[in-house]
Design a protein around this motif. Structure first.
Motif, PDB file in Angstrom:
ATOM      1  N   LYS A 194       9.310   3.613   0.186  1.00  0.00           N
ATOM      2  CA  LYS A 194       8.233   2.620   0.253  1.00  0.00           C
ATOM      3  C   LYS A 194       8.081   1.859  -1.055  1.00  0.00           C
ATOM      4  CE  LYS A 194       5.458   4.932   3.817  1.00  0.00           C
ATOM      5  NZ  LYS A 194       4.142   5.522   4.140  1.00  0.00           N
ATOM      6  N   SER A 195       8.474   2.474  -2.165  1.00  0.00           N
ATOM      7  CA  SER A 195       8.405   1.803  -3.463  1.00  0.00           C
ATOM      8  C   SER A 195       9.707   2.047  -4.217  1.00  0.00           C
ATOM      9  CB  SER A 195       7.210   2.306  -4.279  1.00  0.00           C
ATOM     10  OG  SER A 195       7.309   3.706  -4.488  1.00  0.00           O
ATOM     11  N   HIS A 196       9.973   1.231  -5.191  1.00  0.00           N
ATOM     12  CA  HIS A 196      11.223   1.354  -5.965  1.00  0.00           C
ATOM     13  C   HIS A 196      11.201   2.646  -6.781  1.00  0.00           C
ATOM     14  CE1 HIS A 196      14.520   0.383  -8.689  1.00  0.00           C
ATOM     15  NE2 HIS A 196      14.812  -0.638  -7.901  1.00  0.00           N
ATOM     16  N   PRO A 197      12.305   3.404  -6.804  1.00  0.00           N
ATOM     17  CA  PRO A 197      12.321   4.668  -7.558  1.00  0.00           C
ATOM     18  C   PRO A 197      12.128   4.482  -9.056  1.00  0.00           C
ATOM     19  CG  PRO A 197      14.528   4.088  -6.789  1.00  0.00           C
ATOM     20  CD  PRO A 197      13.570   3.167  -6.096  1.00  0.00           C
ATOM     21  N   GLY A 198      12.348   3.273  -9.547  1.00  0.00           N
ATOM     22  CA  GLY A 198      12.121   3.004 -10.964  1.00  0.00           C
ATOM     23  C   GLY A 198      10.834   2.257 -11.222  1.00  0.00           C
ATOM     24  N   GLY A 199       9.964   2.193 -10.217  1.00  0.00           N
ATOM     25  CA  GLY A 199       8.716   1.447 -10.355  1.00  0.00           C
ATOM     26  C   GLY A 199       7.571   2.298 -10.865  1.00  0.00           C
ATOM     27  N   TYR A 200       6.358   1.776 -10.711  1.00  0.00           N
ATOM     28  CA  TYR A 200       5.170   2.457 -11.223  1.00  0.00           C
ATOM     29  C   TYR A 200       4.712   3.593 -10.314  1.00  0.00           C
ATOM     30  CZ  TYR A 200       4.905  -1.605 -14.297  1.00  0.00           C
ATOM     31  OH  TYR A 200       5.198  -2.564 -15.221  1.00  0.00           O
ATOM     32  N   ASP A 201       4.975   3.456  -9.012  1.00  0.00           N
ATOM     33  CA  ASP A 201       4.560   4.487  -8.062  1.00  0.00           C
ATOM     34  C   ASP A 201       5.626   5.581  -8.019  1.00  0.00           C
ATOM     35  OD1 ASP A 201       3.570   6.007  -6.029  1.00  0.00           O
ATOM     36  OD2 ASP A 201       3.320   4.361  -4.600  1.00  0.00           O
ATOM     37  N   VAL A 202       5.299   6.755  -8.519  1.00  0.00           N
ATOM     38  CA  VAL A 202       6.276   7.833  -8.620  1.00  0.00           C
ATOM     39  C   VAL A 202       6.376   8.642  -7.324  1.00  0.00           C
ATOM     40  CG1 VAL A 202       6.009   8.030 -11.111  1.00  0.00           C
ATOM     41  CG2 VAL A 202       4.545   9.392  -9.606  1.00  0.00           C
ATOM     42  N   ARG A 203       5.500   8.380  -6.357  1.00  0.00           N
ATOM     43  CA  ARG A 203       5.574   9.113  -5.088  1.00  0.00           C
ATOM     44  C   ARG A 203       6.827   8.693  -4.326  1.00  0.00           C
ATOM     45  NH1 ARG A 203       0.034   7.395  -2.464  1.00  0.00           N
ATOM     46  NH2 ARG A 203       0.856   5.431  -3.297  1.00  0.00           N
ATOM     47  N   ARG A 204       7.501   9.671  -3.736  1.00  0.00           N
ATOM     48  CA  ARG A 204       8.705   9.393  -2.965  1.00  0.00           C
ATOM     49  C   ARG A 204       8.373   9.548  -1.482  1.00  0.00           C
ATOM     50  NH1 ARG A 204      13.250   8.854  -5.875  1.00  0.00           N
ATOM     51  NH2 ARG A 204      14.656   9.435  -4.160  1.00  0.00           N
ATOM     52  N   GLU A 205       7.999   8.412  -0.881  1.00  0.00           N
ATOM     53  CA  GLU A 205       7.665   8.381   0.535  1.00  0.00           C
ATOM     54  C   GLU A 205       8.607   7.405   1.234  1.00  0.00           C
ATOM     55  OE1 GLU A 205       3.607   7.307   0.861  1.00  0.00           O
ATOM     56  OE2 GLU A 205       2.845   9.123  -0.110  1.00  0.00           O
ATOM     57  N   TRP A 206       9.121   7.838   2.366  1.00  0.00           N
ATOM     58  CA  TRP A 206      10.124   7.061   3.082  1.00  0.00           C
ATOM     59  C   TRP A 206       9.570   6.475   4.381  1.00  0.00           C
ATOM     60  CZ3 TRP A 206      11.513  11.019  -0.047  1.00  0.00           C
ATOM     61  CH2 TRP A 206      12.663  10.877  -0.833  1.00  0.00           C
ATOM     62  N   VAL A 207      10.208   5.395   4.812  1.00  0.00           N
ATOM     63  CA  VAL A 207      10.010   4.874   6.157  1.00  0.00           C
ATOM     64  C   VAL A 207      11.390   4.761   6.792  1.00  0.00           C
ATOM     65  CG1 VAL A 207      10.062   2.481   5.330  1.00  0.00           C
ATOM     66  CG2 VAL A 207       9.097   2.986   7.562  1.00  0.00           C
ATOM     67  N   VAL A 208      11.508   5.222   8.018  1.00  0.00           N
ATOM     68  CA  VAL A 208      12.790   5.180   8.732  1.00  0.00           C
ATOM     69  C   VAL A 208      12.781   3.964   9.658  1.00  0.00           C
ATOM     70  CG1 VAL A 208      14.335   6.384  10.310  1.00  0.00           C
ATOM     71  CG2 VAL A 208      13.058   7.678   8.579  1.00  0.00           C
ATOM     72  N   ILE A 209      13.734   3.057   9.453  1.00  0.00           N
ATOM     73  CA  ILE A 209      13.787   1.802  10.212  1.00  0.00           C
ATOM     74  C   ILE A 209      14.977   1.822  11.156  1.00  0.00           C
ATOM     75  CG2 ILE A 209      13.902  -0.706  10.051  1.00  0.00           C
ATOM     76  CD1 ILE A 209      12.847  -0.493   7.210  1.00  0.00           C
ATOM     77  N   PRO A 210      14.758   1.715  12.457  1.00  0.00           N
ATOM     78  CA  PRO A 210      15.896   1.652  13.403  1.00  0.00           C
ATOM     79  C   PRO A 210      16.743   0.413  13.126  1.00  0.00           C
ATOM     80  CG  PRO A 210      13.824   2.064  14.543  1.00  0.00           C
ATOM     81  CD  PRO A 210      13.466   1.694  13.149  1.00  0.00           C
ATOM     82  N   ALA A 211      18.035   0.563  13.286  1.00  0.00           N
ATOM     83  CA  ALA A 211      18.934  -0.565  13.038  1.00  0.00           C
ATOM     84  C   ALA A 211      18.679  -1.708  14.024  1.00  0.00           C
ATOM     85  CB  ALA A 211      20.384  -0.106  13.121  1.00  0.00           C
TER      86      ALA A 211
END
Length: 470
Positions: A194-211
């Motif tokens: 949901k946010s860039h791994p090098g950004g300010y938000d350190v939380r690692r939350e994903w969204v799964v998008i169907p192709a």
């Protein structure tokens, strides 16, 4: 004979030899595309971006690609299959003009960007540069309803770093690099942070998008250059030459520092007497200056430092490295450095070689990024009734016939306009080319529009009572 038979069984390629001194310690990887590429991508991306920020040569290479491939933006030219659709030339031309008008309405507005910061033509430049530096780029096409805006289709760019396996699970044959594929290797879904791994938000939350959506509509655009079967992620454009670029950058910086030091004209004061320390007897008021004459005692003398700069070997050495880098990037040395001092023939040969690469990448960008967005906008125009296309929603063959396009970008330009324009006229006269094609190649214009405008200008000139100058 037994020895010869044994040698024959080992193979005949010298490049595969394990006994030659130059090849004995060469242990290359035998992994799949994903196993070879994925572990190195993070480092390759960060180093490519760092070079783009700080190395003038790299900045020039990437910007030259963006300028030559995209320029002010690739424009769509609708080319429907009029024979299959059973349309007359006039009806087909009318539909193509209407489709181009609808798409242009969307593309020229920032409303086509989910972030509402760029129009479609500006997004093309961002997408290309990001794909070159990171190896690939993702984009989703969400439906965003906005007040007083008739279209919901939009583009949302996703940097490569954000696509990775959900919960950081290990790569497998089914899920690797954030892309889940079926048994044929076709993408099923994408795992996006949901946010860039090098950004300010350190939380690692994903969204799964169907192709693909339920209707078969494409949800995700994945722009990358595939060089091996089964390759899921792209490799940065600079990857083959990163080592050369970094060493060359450090060497150039060292030469600049040495040249700067030599320009300071350092002088060492020698004292051969035994009367105390030189530092204690040195007059702090004595300074070096232009034409200055400073008297010394009978026991003192001077020596100057000669750093041997500028280095006479610097230019030929760096030129050789530039040629290697240009070959690795598919860009001739003259185009790489904007250095056109050779003959017209040599300069044109370099230009044509680079232009073939630019045209190939333009086709890649048009097919991989621009066309999917066009194929999302036009169906919405048909559904909303803004475009009339019988059978568009029912028959995939008819839909394909309506969605034919050509993506035109900036023209190559001319080195010698008189010679090249005469050659273009000769090709048209001999039937080797058309006026429409030559107009696009010479200055990127539309021949039919040129003729219509010229007709109006001629009529206006006659009405004014003025005569054309010969």
């Amino acid at each position: 004979m037994r020895a010869r038979a044994g040698m024959s069984a080992l193979g005949t390629y010298v490049g595969a030899s394990g006994s030659r001194r130059s090849l004995k310690n060469w242990h290359a990887s035998v992994g799949s595309a994903d196993k070879d590429d994925l572990p190195n991508l993070k480092t390759l991306r960060t180093r490519s971006r760092d070079l783009y920020r700080n190395d003038p040569l790299v900045a020039g290479v990437i910007d030259t690609n963006a300028t030559s491939i995209v320029g002010s933006g690739l424009r769509v030219q609708a080319q429907i299959d009029r024979d299959y659709l059973g349309l007359s030339d006039d009806a087909a031309a009318e539909w193509e003009a209407a489709a181009e008008r609808e798409f242009r309405f969307v593309a020229e507005s920032v409303n086509c960007d989910a972030a509402r910061s760029k129009n479609f033509y500006e997004l093309q430049t961002t997408a290309l540069i990001s794909a070159l530096l990171s190896g690939d780029l993702f984009a989703t096409m969400p439906a965003i309803r906005r007040k007083h805006w008739p279209y919901a289709t939009a583009l949302s760019l996703i940097e490569a770093d954000r696509v990775c396996n959900k919960d950081d699970v290990m790569d497998t044959d089914e899920l690797a690099g954030g892309i889940h594929v079926d048994r044929y290797g076709a993408p099923i879904e994408y795992h996006v942070l949901k946010s860039h791994p090098g950004g300010y938000d350190v939380r690692r939350e994903w969204v799964v998008i169907p192709a693909y959506g339920r209707s078969g509509r494409r949800n995700v655009i994945h722009l990358y250059r595939q060089t091996r079967p089964g390759q899921r992620r792209g490799v940065p454009y600079l990857a083959p030459v990163i080592n050369h670029l970094k060493i060359l950058s450090e060497y150039t910086e060292a030469e600049l520092t040495a040249a700067l030091i030599s320009g300071l004209f350092t002088v060492f004061l020698k004292n051969e007497s035994d009367e105390g320390d030189l530092a204690e007897n040195f007059d702090e008021n004595i300074e070096l200056g232009p034409g200055a004459i400073v008297s010394l005692t009978k026991d003192e003398s001077i020596e100057t430092a000669d750093p041997k700069r500028p280095n006479t070997a610097y230019d030929p050495f760096v030129t050789t490295i530039f040629r290697q880098i240009g070959a690795g990037l598919g860009m001739p040395y003259e185009i790489l450095l904007k250095h056109f001092t050779s003959s017209y023939t040599a300069a044109r040969a370099s230009f044509l070689e680079a232009w073939r690469m630019f045209k190939a990448r333009r086709t890649w960008l048009g097919n991989g990024f621009c066309q999917p967005f066009y194929e999302a906008v036009i169906p919405e125009a048909v559904l909303s009734g803004r475009l009339h296309a019988p059978g568009f929603l029912d028959d995939p063959f008819i839909r394909k016939a309506y969605l034919g396009t050509v993506w035109a970008g900036p023209a190559a330009g001319q080195i010698n306009e008189k010679v090249e324009t005469s050659a273009a006229a000769a090709r048209v006269a001999e039937g080797f080319s058309t006026r429409a094609r030559e107009a696009a190649e010479i200055n990127g214009s539309d021949y039919e529009q040129n003729v219509r405008k010229a007709k109006r200008e001629t009529a206006l000139l006659k009405e004014s009572g003025l005569k054309e100058t010969e």
